[in-house]
Design a protein around this motif. Structure first.
Motif, mmCIF file in Angstrom:
data_model
loop_
_atom_site.group_PDB
_atom_site.id
_atom_site.type_symbol
_atom_site.label_atom_id
_atom_site.label_comp_id
_atom_site.label_asym_id
_atom_site.label_seq_id
_atom_site.Cartn_x
_atom_site.Cartn_y
_atom_site.Cartn_z
ATOM 1 N N VAL A 79 0.848 -1.191 0.000
ATOM 2 C CA VAL A 79 0.000 0.000 0.000
ATOM 3 C C VAL A 79 0.885 1.242 0.000
ATOM 4 O O VAL A 79 1.850 1.321 0.759
ATOM 5 C CB VAL A 79 -0.941 0.017 1.228
ATOM 6 N N TRP A 148 -3.829 6.761 -3.451
ATOM 7 C CA TRP A 148 -3.771 5.544 -2.639
ATOM 8 C C TRP A 148 -3.663 4.409 -3.618
ATOM 9 O O TRP A 148 -4.401 4.357 -4.609
ATOM 10 C CB TRP A 148 -5.038 5.405 -1.813
ATOM 11 N N PHE A 150 -2.581 0.028 -4.242
ATOM 12 C CA PHE A 150 -2.242 -1.299 -3.736
ATOM 13 C C PHE A 150 -1.818 -2.144 -4.904
ATOM 14 O O PHE A 150 -2.418 -2.141 -5.942
ATOM 15 C CB PHE A 150 -3.457 -1.942 -3.065
#
Length: 150
Positions: A79, A148, A150
């Motif tokens: 992350v 953000w 991932f």
């Protein structure tokens, strides 16, 4: 390694950092895309507005560019939460449709040269338009832009 990425507007770094575990979710206005590297995208966009040109500069120039800063230190879970530089937020907020189209073409060419058939199938111009909309909101209401992934 490619990522699922969410660009979002948040009131401050602490609010953005709080998204680290679960992502921005419904709490923040956001734009989603897949299979891009968030830090290189942010650097590419920043470079474009600082040194406009329709052609992508050599990769060495991009790699030497100032890269975005983490909002929280990275862990080994994959992350990442980055803050977009304030000057980039301002540039995206005031970008013309022509600038966004030129940047999308340049960014597409860079990704295609690096990833070939594994390139994202997202509409990169639509992504930039969405991020520009978020930037306008951030500039008018305060706060900043973040990614953000991932």
């Amino acid at each position: 390694m490619a990522h699922d990425i969410v660009f979002f507007r948040a009131p401050d770094d602490d609010s953005a950092a709080a998204t680290r575990r679960r992502g921005p979710g419904q709490a923040f206005e956001s734009v989603n895309c897949r299979f891009i590297e968030p830090d290189s995208a942010i650097a590419e966009w920043d470079m474009y507005f600082e040194e406009p040109s329709s052609g992508a500069p050599p990769i060495e120039q991009l790699l030497g560019w100032s890269w975005p800063e983490w909002v929280v230190p990275p862990l080994n879970d994959g992350v990442e939460v980055f803050a977009l530089p304030p000057r980039l937020t301002l540039a995206l907020a005031s970008a013309s449709p022509t600038e966004l189209e030129e940047l999308a073409d340049r960014w597409t060419a860079r990704l295609r040269s690096a990833d070939g058939d594994d390139m994202t199938d997202d509409d990169l111009l639509a992504v930039l338009r969405g991020v520009s909309r978020l930037a306008k909101s951030a500039v008018s209401t305060g706060g900043g832009l973040y990614s953000w992934s991932f």
